[in-house]
Design an enzyme around this catalytic site. Sequence first.
Site, PDB file in Angstrom:
ATOM      1  N   SER A 177       0.852  -1.185   0.000  1.00 28.64           N
ATOM      2  CA  SER A 177       0.000   0.000   0.000  1.00 28.64           C
ATOM      3  C   SER A 177       0.892   1.241   0.000  1.00 28.64           C
ATOM      4  CB  SER A 177      -0.913  -0.002   1.226  1.00 28.64           C
ATOM      5  OG  SER A 177      -1.798   1.080   1.177  1.00 28.64           O
ATOM      6  N   LEU A 179       0.700   4.257  -1.029  1.00 29.15           N
ATOM      7  CA  LEU A 179       0.217   5.575  -0.636  1.00 29.15           C
ATOM      8  C   LEU A 179       0.145   5.736   0.881  1.00 29.15           C
ATOM      9  CD1 LEU A 179      -2.527   6.718  -3.154  1.00 29.15           C
ATOM     10  CD2 LEU A 179      -0.096   7.220  -3.082  1.00 29.15           C
ATOM     11  N   ASP A 180       0.117   4.648   1.627  1.00 28.26           N
ATOM     12  CA  ASP A 180       0.122   4.774   3.081  1.00 28.26           C
ATOM     13  C   ASP A 180       1.463   5.315   3.570  1.00 28.26           C
ATOM     14  OD1 ASP A 180      -2.455   4.105   3.802  1.00 28.26           O
ATOM     15  OD2 ASP A 180      -2.055   1.967   3.744  1.00 28.26           O
ATOM     16  N   ASP A 181       2.547   4.707   3.124  1.00 29.41           N
ATOM     17  CA  ASP A 181       3.864   5.195   3.552  1.00 29.41           C
ATOM     18  C   ASP A 181       4.153   6.582   2.982  1.00 29.41           C
ATOM     19  OD1 ASP A 181       5.854   2.805   4.792  1.00 29.41           O
ATOM     20  OD2 ASP A 181       4.036   2.143   3.817  1.00 29.41           O
ATOM     21  N   GLN A 211      -5.237  11.615   0.365  1.00 27.00           N
ATOM     22  CA  GLN A 211      -4.325  10.531   0.027  1.00 27.00           C
ATOM     23  C   GLN A 211      -4.353  10.239  -1.476  1.00 27.00           C
ATOM     24  OE1 GLN A 211      -5.167   6.904   2.161  1.00 27.00           O
ATOM     25  NE2 GLN A 211      -3.033   6.290   2.213  1.00 27.00           N
TER      26      GLN A 211
END
Length: 453
Positions: A177, A179-181, A211
Amino acid sequence: MTKRLALEGIRVVDLSWVRAGPWATRILATLGADVIKVEWPQAGTVHHQDRFTTVGMPEDAVPGLEGNHWFVEKHMDKRSVTMNLRDERARELLRRLLAESDAVLENFTSRVMQRWGLGYEQMRELNPGLVYVSMSGLGHIGRDHPYRTFGPSAQALSGLTFLSGLPDRPPAGWGWSYLDDTGGIFGAIAILSALRQRRRTGRGQHIDVSQAGLGIGLAGSAILDATVNGRPARREGFPPGNRAHWPGTPLLHNYRGAIAAPHNAYRSAGGGYNDWCAIVCRDDADWVALQEVMGSPEWAAEARFESLEGRLEHQQELDERIEAWTLTLGKYELAERCQAAGVPAMPVQSNENRVEHDPQIRQRGLFSYHPHPVLGERGYQNLPWQSAVNETTARRIAPFAGEHNREVLCGMLGLSEEELRAGYDDGWLWPPSEPLEPYLLDEAAEAGTEEAS
């Protein structure tokens, strides 16, 4: 020289969960900010889910509040207090905490904070200098702002998923994922920029992070291809991996920049799942150098491979010939030989390769090892840059749930010992459905002993 904590004296309230928000505050905490994580570890709630997720759970771990390596890593260097923010008593306590803080970050859906009476307007009344960063999937304005997203779904909306995959096949998505980091990095930047602005004006602000929006920015060169050249991204013209051109598609000067060949990931000795080396020849000089590394085979000197145009036209055969050579050497030796000749090449590394066997990562100190009462000694990421002045290494493990209740709620916010115990008994400072942890029992007992004396 003793390194300094760059953000010492800055207090951040962390209301976030999953990855993007916690990673933003983790960066700030490792840089020295006093990050206070507010959570409610009750089954069925987001923060309980965060602690109990099986992501990063060692196979031999017993499920519990403190048995998740993924949770520990993203909350290193923080403090933890427990409050049930559905209870007005807890929200009032949070207001007192916000009044004493520099910044607050949350990554709920866009309506949650307003529903709790904790929107930015209310926060600003409590603390005009407070920086409030919201990190929802689609931001707090726009037609679709209430929509729920997760990192992979925001990634799909941003266009990144479409760009990944084989021609004429379904979008592949990304292996993590992403885009989380990345969202965490942007969240930390947002807070730091707002704190810098506050030094000049004395005023805080609300920063609204989307995001999905930041994912669009990460596809910048593909967007340029559409806005400048009028070409919408088509995966059949944008090959996967490192290859500059996919057979049977137009030779485009596409979003990857100038087309190069050879430009691919090649199988190395062993031919297994993790036996690959990426090699790039940016120009004719690199190609001549690679020929020498390969031992100047006769086929490489053929006229059809002499120019970039010829190598692109015959790229399939070129790659097959190169791979016949790369299969004779291990991926690390391939990279070292190419690098010695000035040809960009790197081994394709798995998680184990990076963490356990990469001498460069080890020498740069990307990981530090800390003992954990439940998990044992484990490796945790440090910040990925070096500073001669400021500390960038994680210093302590993530807090246990509510570990700093007495320290923060009583020592900082003035809650009495009697109120603390009553909060546990009444179920708004600890979930009634969860057993009171021993360290909280000891804390309550200690508080009673002090009052009795």
